[in-house]
Design a protein around this motif. Structure first.
Motif, PDB file in Angstrom:
ATOM      1  N   GLY A   3      46.843 -33.907  26.814  1.00 36.69           N
ATOM      2  CA  GLY A   3      47.639 -35.024  26.326  1.00 36.69           C
ATOM      3  C   GLY A   3      47.579 -36.273  27.181  1.00 36.69           C
ATOM      4  N   ARG A   4      47.045 -36.172  28.408  1.00 35.51           N
ATOM      5  CA  ARG A   4      46.940 -37.358  29.264  1.00 35.51           C
ATOM      6  C   ARG A   4      45.794 -38.246  28.792  1.00 35.51           C
ATOM      7  N   SER A   5      45.944 -39.552  28.962  1.00 34.46           N
ATOM      8  CA  SER A   5      44.907 -40.516  28.602  1.00 34.46           C
ATOM      9  C   SER A   5      43.956 -40.695  29.778  1.00 34.46           C
ATOM     10  N   ILE A   6      42.667 -40.808  29.468  1.00 35.02           N
ATOM     11  CA  ILE A   6      41.654 -40.961  30.501  1.00 35.02           C
ATOM     12  C   ILE A   6      40.548 -41.875  29.987  1.00 35.02           C
ATOM     13  N   SER A   7      39.954 -42.636  30.898  1.00 32.48           N
ATOM     14  CA  SER A   7      38.793 -43.473  30.602  1.00 32.48           C
ATOM     15  C   SER A   7      37.730 -43.163  31.640  1.00 32.48           C
ATOM     16  N   VAL A   8      36.473 -43.317  31.256  1.00 32.48           N
ATOM     17  CA  VAL A   8      35.371 -42.965  32.142  1.00 32.48           C
ATOM     18  C   VAL A   8      34.224 -43.958  31.996  1.00 32.48           C
ATOM     19  N   VAL A   9      33.529 -44.192  33.099  1.00 37.10           N
ATOM     20  CA  VAL A   9      32.254 -44.905  33.108  1.00 37.10           C
ATOM     21  C   VAL A   9      31.263 -43.958  33.738  1.00 37.10           C
ATOM     22  N   GLY A  10      30.135 -43.778  33.085  1.00 36.19           N
ATOM     23  CA  GLY A  10      29.128 -42.879  33.622  1.00 36.19           C
ATOM     24  C   GLY A  10      27.861 -42.933  32.798  1.00 36.19           C
ATOM     25  N   GLU A  11      27.040 -41.894  32.982  1.00 41.42           N
ATOM     26  CA  GLU A  11      25.778 -41.819  32.245  1.00 41.42           C
ATOM     27  C   GLU A  11      25.807 -40.628  31.305  1.00 41.42           C
ATOM     28  N   LEU A  12      25.186 -40.808  30.162  1.00 41.98           N
ATOM     29  CA  LEU A  12      25.114 -39.736  29.185  1.00 41.98           C
ATOM     30  C   LEU A  12      24.161 -38.667  29.695  1.00 41.98           C
ATOM     31  N   ALA A  13      24.646 -37.436  29.753  1.00 38.58           N
ATOM     32  CA  ALA A  13      23.849 -36.285  30.198  1.00 38.58           C
ATOM     33  C   ALA A  13      23.518 -35.418  28.983  1.00 38.58           C
ATOM     34  N   ALA A  14      22.818 -34.322  29.222  1.00 42.54           N
ATOM     35  CA  ALA A  14      22.459 -33.412  28.132  1.00 42.54           C
ATOM     36  C   ALA A  14      23.727 -32.865  27.483  1.00 42.54           C
ATOM     37  N   SER A  15      23.692 -32.708  26.174  1.00 44.91           N
ATOM     38  CA  SER A  15      24.841 -32.192  25.428  1.00 44.91           C
ATOM     39  C   SER A  15      25.126 -30.751  25.828  1.00 44.91           C
ATOM     40  N   ALA A  16      26.361 -30.321  25.582  1.00 42.71           N
ATOM     41  CA  ALA A  16      26.770 -28.948  25.885  1.00 42.71           C
ATOM     42  C   ALA A  16      27.265 -28.282  24.605  1.00 42.71           C
ATOM     43  N   GLU A  17      26.902 -27.030  24.433  1.00 42.79           N
ATOM     44  CA  GLU A  17      27.379 -26.250  23.287  1.00 42.79           C
ATOM     45  C   GLU A  17      28.748 -25.674  23.618  1.00 42.79           C
ATOM     46  N   GLY A  18      29.609 -25.655  22.631  1.00 47.18           N
ATOM     47  CA  GLY A  18      30.932 -25.076  22.819  1.00 47.18           C
ATOM     48  C   GLY A  18      31.563 -24.766  21.480  1.00 47.18           C
ATOM     49  N   HIS A  19      32.848 -24.541  21.505  1.00 44.03           N
ATOM     50  CA  HIS A  19      33.589 -24.221  20.287  1.00 44.03           C
ATOM     51  C   HIS A  19      34.891 -25.013  20.243  1.00 44.03           C
ATOM     52  N   ILE A  20      35.272 -25.383  19.044  1.00 42.38           N
ATOM     53  CA  ILE A  20      36.609 -25.894  18.781  1.00 42.38           C
ATOM     54  C   ILE A  20      37.202 -24.872  17.822  1.00 42.38           C
ATOM     55  N   GLY A  21      38.092 -24.051  18.334  1.00 37.70           N
ATOM     56  CA  GLY A  21      38.584 -22.917  17.549  1.00 37.70           C
ATOM     57  C   GLY A  21      37.430 -21.957  17.330  1.00 37.70           C
ATOM     58  N   GLN A  22      37.146 -21.637  16.086  1.00 34.24           N
ATOM     59  CA  GLN A  22      36.057 -20.722  15.745  1.00 34.24           C
ATOM     60  C   GLN A  22      34.749 -21.451  15.423  1.00 34.24           C
ATOM     61  N   GLN A  23      34.791 -22.768  15.358  1.00 32.13           N
ATOM     62  CA  GLN A  23      33.602 -23.526  14.961  1.00 32.13           C
ATOM     63  C   GLN A  23      32.800 -23.973  16.179  1.00 32.13           C
ATOM     64  N   ARG A  24      31.476 -23.863  16.026  1.00 34.76           N
ATOM     65  CA  ARG A  24      30.582 -24.338  17.088  1.00 34.76           C
ATOM     66  C   ARG A  24      30.612 -25.865  17.108  1.00 34.76           C
ATOM     67  N   TYR A  25      30.478 -26.415  18.315  1.00 31.85           N
ATOM     68  CA  TYR A  25      30.516 -27.872  18.460  1.00 31.85           C
ATOM     69  C   TYR A  25      29.568 -28.275  19.575  1.00 31.85           C
ATOM     70  N   ARG A  26      28.827 -29.360  19.345  1.00 31.81           N
ATOM     71  CA  ARG A  26      27.931 -29.906  20.365  1.00 31.81           C
ATOM     72  C   ARG A  26      28.625 -31.114  21.002  1.00 31.81           C
ATOM     73  N   TYR A  27      28.981 -30.971  22.279  1.00 32.88           N
ATOM     74  CA  TYR A  27      29.706 -32.018  23.009  1.00 32.88           C
ATOM     75  C   TYR A  27      28.748 -32.976  23.706  1.00 32.88           C
ATOM     76  N   PRO A  28      28.878 -34.278  23.483  1.00 33.66           N
ATOM     77  CA  PRO A  28      28.199 -35.210  24.370  1.00 33.66           C
ATOM     78  C   PRO A  28      28.830 -35.063  25.766  1.00 33.66           C
ATOM     79  N   VAL A  29      28.028 -35.137  26.818  1.00 33.45           N
ATOM     80  CA  VAL A  29      28.533 -34.981  28.188  1.00 33.45           C
ATOM     81  C   VAL A  29      28.293 -36.278  28.944  1.00 33.45           C
TER      82      VAL A  29
END
Length: 184
Positions: A125-151
């Motif tokens: 629930g906390r707000s966050i901002s970031v500056v960085g470089e896009l890295a390789a995506s990571a596989e994960g899940h949101i609940g039961q569904q697969r999700y590809r996260y930008p990193v």
């Protein structure tokens, strides 16, 4: 020039001509500083090089190593051996770098920060901002569904102060017909 009691004074019109340019410069400096966009910690030049979230989501391989400045709400923080991963619901940035509080989002991303971040501080629930470089995506899940996260490999990040919600009730003062006043 007018002298009163030995003190020389300029007529008002002459004073205003002398002071006006100085006032304009001071006013312009005030406006520029008041309109400054993001905090120095989140600054990146040139801003035109920053990749937007929708672009990175559509073609992640194209933008590997490219700079991003994103923000959102923390879902969870996981501490790894050498890094901490912060899962974030993406929200667009305001001009000051904070996330816009809204009800919908195009997706999530992960902020990877070198070192230990305490999950109690980097909490859901906390707000966050970031500056960085896009890295390789990571596989994960949101609940039961697969999700590809930008990193995002963080160069800098900013955990925003908690927003305190205050409930305010207004009642009409029967003795004052000219306004509403908060209940103490």
């Amino acid at each position: 020039m007018v002298a009163i009691y030995g003190v020389s004074m300029m007529p008002f019109s002459a004073v205003s001509r002398v002071v006006r340019p100085k006032r304009l410069v001071a006013l312009a400096a005030l406006f520029v500083s008041a309109c400054s966009s993001v905090p120095e910690k989140l600054a990146y030049q040139p801003e035109s090089a920053l990749i937007d979230y929708p672009q990175a989501l559509a073609e992640p391989a194209t933008y590997l190593g490219k700079p991003v400045r994103w923000s959102g709400l923390i879902v969870q923080t996981q501490v790894q051996k050498t890094d901490s991963d912060i899962e974030v619901v993406y929200l667009p940035l305001k001009a000051n770098g904070q996330p816009v509080q809204q009800e919908d989002s195009p997706g999530r991303f992960i902020i990877r920060v070198h070192g230990l971040l305490d999950p109690e501080l980097y909490a859901k629930g906390r707000s966050i901002s970031v500056v960085g470089e896009l890295a390789a995506s990571a596989e994960g899940h949101i609940g039961q569904q697969r999700y590809r996260y930008p990193v995002v490999q963080a160069k800098e990040h900013l955990l925003w102060p908690k927003v305190k919600e205050v409930e305010v009730h207004y009642v009409r003062d029967p003795f004052d017909g000219f306004g509403l006043h908060p209940i103490p």
